[in-house]
Design a protein around this motif. Sequence first.
Motif, PDB file in Angstrom:
ATOM      1  N   TYR A  52       7.080  -1.840  -9.154  1.00  0.00           N
ATOM      2  CA  TYR A  52       6.756  -2.721  -8.035  1.00  0.00           C
ATOM      3  C   TYR A  52       5.505  -3.516  -8.396  1.00  0.00           C
ATOM      4  O   TYR A  52       4.540  -2.984  -8.936  1.00  0.00           O
ATOM      5  CB  TYR A  52       6.520  -1.909  -6.761  1.00  0.00           C
ATOM      6  N   GLN A  53       5.541  -4.779  -8.055  1.00  0.00           N
ATOM      7  CA  GLN A  53       4.448  -5.681  -8.390  1.00  0.00           C
ATOM      8  C   GLN A  53       3.727  -6.103  -7.119  1.00  0.00           C
ATOM      9  O   GLN A  53       4.356  -6.389  -6.097  1.00  0.00           O
ATOM     10  CB  GLN A  53       5.001  -6.901  -9.117  1.00  0.00           C
ATOM     11  N   SER A  54       2.411  -6.144  -7.186  1.00  0.00           N
ATOM     12  CA  SER A  54       1.617  -6.619  -6.053  1.00  0.00           C
ATOM     13  C   SER A  54       1.780  -8.118  -5.890  1.00  0.00           C
ATOM     14  O   SER A  54       2.465  -8.784  -6.670  1.00  0.00           O
ATOM     15  CB  SER A  54       0.136  -6.295  -6.289  1.00  0.00           C
ATOM     16  N   GLY A 104       0.796  -1.212   0.000  1.00  0.00           N
ATOM     17  CA  GLY A 104       0.000   0.000   0.000  1.00  0.00           C
ATOM     18  C   GLY A 104       0.831   1.266   0.000  1.00  0.00           C
ATOM     19  O   GLY A 104       0.277   2.365  -0.130  1.00  0.00           O
ATOM     20  N   LEU A 105       2.156   1.144   0.160  1.00  0.00           N
ATOM     21  CA  LEU A 105       3.035   2.309   0.084  1.00  0.00           C
ATOM     22  C   LEU A 105       3.668   2.373  -1.304  1.00  0.00           C
ATOM     23  O   LEU A 105       3.302   3.174  -2.125  1.00  0.00           O
ATOM     24  CB  LEU A 105       4.083   2.255   1.188  1.00  0.00           C
ATOM     25  N   TYR A 106       4.648   1.513  -1.558  1.00  0.00           N
ATOM     26  CA  TYR A 106       5.233   1.391  -2.888  1.00  0.00           C
ATOM     27  C   TYR A 106       4.666   0.161  -3.596  1.00  0.00           C
ATOM     28  O   TYR A 106       4.291   0.221  -4.766  1.00  0.00           O
ATOM     29  CB  TYR A 106       6.758   1.302  -2.798  1.00  0.00           C
ATOM     30  N   LEU A 107       4.624  -0.955  -2.873  1.00  0.00           N
ATOM     31  CA  LEU A 107       4.049  -2.176  -3.431  1.00  0.00           C
ATOM     32  C   LEU A 107       2.528  -2.043  -3.428  1.00  0.00           C
ATOM     33  O   LEU A 107       1.925  -1.738  -2.396  1.00  0.00           O
ATOM     34  CB  LEU A 107       4.459  -3.401  -2.618  1.00  0.00           C
ATOM     35  N   PRO A 108       1.866  -2.246  -4.576  1.00  0.00           N
ATOM     36  CA  PRO A 108       0.402  -2.103  -4.611  1.00  0.00           C
ATOM     37  C   PRO A 108      -0.282  -3.075  -3.649  1.00  0.00           C
ATOM     38  O   PRO A 108       0.151  -4.223  -3.482  1.00  0.00           O
ATOM     39  CB  PRO A 108       0.052  -2.438  -6.070  1.00  0.00           C
ATOM     40  N   GLN A 109      -1.347  -2.595  -3.040  1.00  0.00           N
ATOM     41  CA  GLN A 109      -2.150  -3.409  -2.129  1.00  0.00           C
ATOM     42  C   GLN A 109      -3.550  -3.544  -2.697  1.00  0.00           C
ATOM     43  O   GLN A 109      -4.198  -2.555  -3.046  1.00  0.00           O
ATOM     44  CB  GLN A 109      -2.219  -2.763  -0.753  1.00  0.00           C
ATOM     45  N   PHE A 110      -4.023  -4.777  -2.804  1.00  0.00           N
ATOM     46  CA  PHE A 110      -5.375  -5.003  -3.309  1.00  0.00           C
ATOM     47  C   PHE A 110      -6.408  -4.527  -2.294  1.00  0.00           C
ATOM     48  O   PHE A 110      -6.260  -4.740  -1.088  1.00  0.00           O
ATOM     49  CB  PHE A 110      -5.600  -6.484  -3.608  1.00  0.00           C
ATOM     50  N   VAL A 111      -7.451  -3.890  -2.801  1.00  0.00           N
ATOM     51  CA  VAL A 111      -8.565  -3.442  -1.972  1.00  0.00           C
ATOM     52  C   VAL A 111      -9.856  -3.870  -2.653  1.00  0.00           C
ATOM     53  O   VAL A 111      -9.853  -4.381  -3.785  1.00  0.00           O
ATOM     54  CB  VAL A 111      -8.531  -1.914  -1.770  1.00  0.00           C
ATOM     55  N   HIS A 112     -10.968  -3.681  -1.961  1.00  0.00           N
ATOM     56  CA  HIS A 112     -12.289  -4.009  -2.508  1.00  0.00           C
ATOM     57  C   HIS A 112     -12.465  -3.304  -3.852  1.00  0.00           C
ATOM     58  O   HIS A 112     -12.053  -2.170  -4.004  1.00  0.00           O
ATOM     59  CB  HIS A 112     -13.372  -3.555  -1.526  1.00  0.00           C
TER      60      HIS A 112
END
Length: 769
Positions: free
Chosen positions: A411-413, A301-309
């Motif tokens: 960056y990859q999630s 959620g900062l540099y690395l993507p974070q999945f959300v709804h």
Amino acid sequence: MASTLMLLLQLLLVSLVSASHFFGGTTTYTYKGRNPDGSFNVEIRDRDTYDGCYYSLYWYCSSGYCGYTSTSQRGTLDSSTSAPLYNRQWCETETVTTRVVQSNRPFEMRAASCCWIPTRTSYWGHYWYLNTLVDLGERSDTGKPNRAPEVAILPFLRVPENCPRTYKLMSFDPDGDKVRCRYGNPGSAECYGCTQHSGFHLHQDSCTLHYQYTNADPLVNSFELVVEDFPQGHISLRYSDGSQSSRSPLSAPTTTTTARTTTPWWWTTGRPLQATSPPLSKLPLQFSFLVDPPAPSCQEGLYLPQFVHPTPAHGQRIHAEVNKEVEIRIKAQASYAAIQDIIMSGPMNMTKHRTTHNEFVLRWTPFSSDLGNYFPVCFAVESATGSAVTSFPGNTHSHNHGTPTSQSGVYQSEMRCVILKVGTEEIKTNVICTESEMRVEVEKSSLRGLREDHLRLSEPSNTLCSLERYSNSTHIIGVIPLNACGTQIEEDEEHLIFKNEITTVDDSGALITRKHNLEVEFYCQYPKKGNVSLGFTAHRTMVEVFDKGFGTFTYQFEFYPDNQFRSIIDPSSYPLEYDVGQKIYMEIDASSIVNDTEMFVESCRASPYDNPNSQPTYSIIEDGCPVDPTVMIHETDNKRQFRFCIEAFKFIGLHDQVYISCSVMMCEAGNPNSRCSQGCINSNNHHHSHRRKRDSAIQTAAHFVSQGPLRLKRSADISMSAGNNLNLNLNLVFIAGCLLAAVAMICGVLLYRAKMSKVKYQRLASSEN
């Protein structure tokens, strides 16, 4: 001579590097029934990734009788320019081949060539082997041919060197067999390098790959894995020639008393189970893995993507129906990096889109030949910082939120995979799209006992939105305007999409439901390019509403030429044209047969679209308070009228059109407890006062009325130059989509989702108060 030899050597090296183009591949197969002559059909799906979309595999028969190819189809699944430095691109294709074999006995197919892209073990790239064991023997436990595991993975994975991560490899087995993932065995044509890379651990029994740590390197790790399935119990396989063979489950390994002075971090996951008989099938699973330089932070959620709804969970099973489009919605966020793209691996003809709401949508329509099959889909979202940020649809800023960074990278999630199960049509429907409305027809016989009076649209407060209005003895019919009944507008690179849904409620007076068993979501999509649809942009007529305690009443929203408010502007002259800064005079009028009522305008907003749910919007009035500095309210003795004016403006971007939508309500006149009496209030207090339980009919629910479009005169547009002094509201910085096309409408699509025992709160509709 020496110089000539050196030149030849250089040319040879260049040739070797140019031949290094393989990223990896996977294979699975599906039994497709018998032919009248007794032969068997088997469908083989190969997914292969290269540094271009024009390569393909050549498979040959290495063992048994492999039959012949009857049909073959090839297509591109996905491609990306975010790849290792030597070429910066990869492309994954799928080849779907139907083979006809005379016997259901096992056979093996093999592909081999040179070379992998440059890897950490071989800069020039090493040879690659793919081997597939197909066994169509009839199982004693199911009475059917064995079904192979559904395997899938993204062809190119990457992770920062300082960020441990776990990857659950997709290995779903339709028969419920135990699936094992292992490294290929050297010398068995399962792989060429067969390298077990430092810093990684593969837990075979759960098909889980753990990355712990290794130094960054611009060259990839090449993973050459094998996926096998074993029965949960002892079974036999019967073949068409009368022979049989047995298969056994995996067993626990023999324990050893050898002392261990150091326990690796992965030892707690358990030692792998052992095979005592051949697997039911054997499939290749090969991919490239890049370890990048360290990230400033490993927190998602900062540099690395974070999945959300509304991103689905890993392993989630998604229902799909033949000839109906199914969609997977994915969203990710990264505070200090720009969301760049989504990469995916799914069935052929799956498409990916990015909406203006910053969501990614994967769409796919199964064919009748896919019925009963399972299709894995894997995806990951990539973000970028610094010079790694490239131009893409919707990327206008990097979302750094005031936190500067000199870090530059991609960056990859995490990787997530879901399973699409293709079934028969459960709810029989038909969707028709016109220039200004959607028509959905649902066969009542397919509703399986659901009560018709418990079905409703997303927002049924307008009488036009009642499903009872057009329904007949055989069909539930909804005729939904593109700008009413809770229709949501969405935009991607090529289309405007209007969505709504039919849902169930417990009863007509319910505020919430715990029996939300049905969602019939439908939409119409229109190409952006084309002429403006007059059916959609024409003058809006009055809105008729029914509310218990207030009966039937209507709202009329009109524009006037001046502050005298004597005669409305002729509806045939729409769309209306204004100069920037010119005053726009508007009146909302309510009529009702109930005496002692008054009207209150709670909010008004401007939007490039004739839809109160669309984005972006610009607030003119909020909580009964003017927020645009040019708003002027004109007094009137009629408590059911509201007159106001604003100065004309345009949305910065592609559009010069504006619609005005207002939220209005009716109240019992003079009642101090009604929302109308409270007038302009602070938003913090508004939450407590407006949402109280309505024990008596002192006010209606809020209803939307809208009018437009308004456009800037061309002369005003042309006169805008660097030296003009026109008073533009520069805070209206929005990006608008393109105009709705009048013709060449692409499709009306229905998406079906069955939801059992899932709580979903429903907004109280005005007709149910």
